[in-house]
Design a protein around this motif. Structure first.
Motif, PDB file in Angstrom:
ATOM      1  N   SER A 223       0.830  -1.209   0.000  1.00  0.00           N
ATOM      2  CA  SER A 223       0.000   0.000   0.000  1.00  0.00           C
ATOM      3  C   SER A 223       0.864   1.259   0.000  1.00  0.00           C
ATOM      4  CB  SER A 223      -0.950   0.002   1.205  1.00  0.00           C
ATOM      5  OG  SER A 223      -0.223   0.095   2.423  1.00  0.00           O
ATOM      6  N   SER A 227       0.941   3.813  -3.095  1.00  0.00           N
ATOM      7  CA  SER A 227       0.550   5.192  -2.775  1.00  0.00           C
ATOM      8  C   SER A 227       1.556   6.178  -3.356  1.00  0.00           C
ATOM      9  CB  SER A 227       0.452   5.387  -1.260  1.00  0.00           C
ATOM     10  OG  SER A 227      -0.574   4.599  -0.713  1.00  0.00           O
ATOM     11  N   THR A 231       0.661   8.564  -6.644  1.00  0.00           N
ATOM     12  CA  THR A 231       0.736  10.002  -6.357  1.00  0.00           C
ATOM     13  C   THR A 231       1.690  10.663  -7.350  1.00  0.00           C
ATOM     14  OG1 THR A 231       0.299   9.679  -4.006  1.00  0.00           O
ATOM     15  CG2 THR A 231       1.340  11.748  -4.646  1.00  0.00           C
TER      16      THR A 231
END
Length: 303
Positions: A223, A227, A231
């Protein structure tokens, strides 16, 4: 917009059907290897031939190759800033998870039904992407980690590029375009028959390789990796689309490639550098789902 959503849901359905076939024992994940060979050696090269045929080479295609190199390099370097205090294995995973895009097996099949005119631009970007995946990125990672690997020599990795039928086809079609040579319609009409199966086979292969079982600790790690990746990917996509002074279809192509899943070679590199095969494969699988969603949103908003 409705057609885009239907097409995206169709792709997702193919992935889910393949996954269910694997879970019920009708097929096995190892069967995906056979599909991969068919895709890499037949349907993907055919798609590249159809997409690149009669393309006029201009400076934009060279810019796309350069952006494929530069984007990978920058993302790997940014990835090196994360997890600086972790061990080399985790740092390598962070860097490889940021650079490298799955374009041949995912992005091209995804867009060929929507925007076949974008394939030459996406393919040109993938040439730069491949140069980094097969040679540049591992050399950068080795330099940052202070490691020396015999298999990462530039010459060996450069030669490995031409073991890839898709890269060889890119190069061949690019040379034909430079020379102004167009493959006759009588030949491309046959090639189109092979390329027409590329999208279905690619998505079905994704479903066979899909892994969604993972322990809590690995889930937390993945995760964090994803992420950071998405991003950065969204930030780069916005930068490319709204800042670069390029034609709209080129900027749109750049948005799609930056939202692409983790590259297959990146996954292999993670394993080579000591990461668990199960964790690396799961990371790649989940990135495919995220990319499918984000690319569908991008198509809906920008197309």
């Amino acid at each position: 917009m409705a057609m885009i959503l239907i097409q995206s849901l169709s792709f997702l359905l193919v992935v889910l059907v393949a996954y269910l076939f694997k879970k019920t024992g009708i097929l096995r994940s190892t069967d995906g290897t056979i599909l991969q060979k068919i895709i890499l050696n037949i349907t993907l090269p055919a798609t590249i031939i159809v997409g690149f045929n009669a393309v006029k080479v201009d400076v934009i295609l060279f810019i796309m190759i350069g952006l494929g190199l530069l984007t990978n390099l920058v993302l790997v370097l940014i990835g090196s800033l994360f997890w600086r205090k972790k061990d080399p294995v985790d740092r390598a995973m962070m860097m490889f998870s940021q650079g490298g895009f799955n374009i041949g097996n995912f992005t091209i099949p995804f867009v060929q039904g929507f925007f076949p005119a974008a394939i030459p631009f996406i393919g040109s970007f993938d040439m730069g992407n491949a140069l980094m995946l097969f040679g540049g990125s591992p050399m950068v990672v080795d330099k940052i980690l202070g490691q020396e690997r015999e298999e990462s020599s530039y010459i060996k990795r450069a030669l490995r590029l031409f073991h890839s039928p898709s890269f060889t086809t890119y190069t061949f079609m690019f040379l034909l375009a430079l020379l102004g040579i167009t493959i006759p319609k009588t030949i491309t009409s046959v090639v189109e028959l092979f390329s027409s199966g590329n999208a279905f086979l690619s998505m079905f292969m994704v479903g066979l390789y899909l892994e969604i079982d993972m322990d809590t600790s690995s889930l937390r790690k993945i995760s964090k990796l994803l992420s950071v990746r998405y991003t950065l990917a969204i930030a780069v996509a916005v930068l490319f689309y709204f800042v670069l002074p390029l034609p709209e279809i080129v900027r749109f192509s750049l948005v799609l490639v930056t939202l692409a899943p983790v590259g297959t070679v990146s996954t292999i590199n993670m394993i080579v550098y000591g990461n668990k095969r199960s964790t690396s494969s799961f990371l790649s699988s989940i990135s495919i789902i995220f990319s499918l969603i984000l690319m569908t949103i991008a198509l809906t908003l920008l197309a």
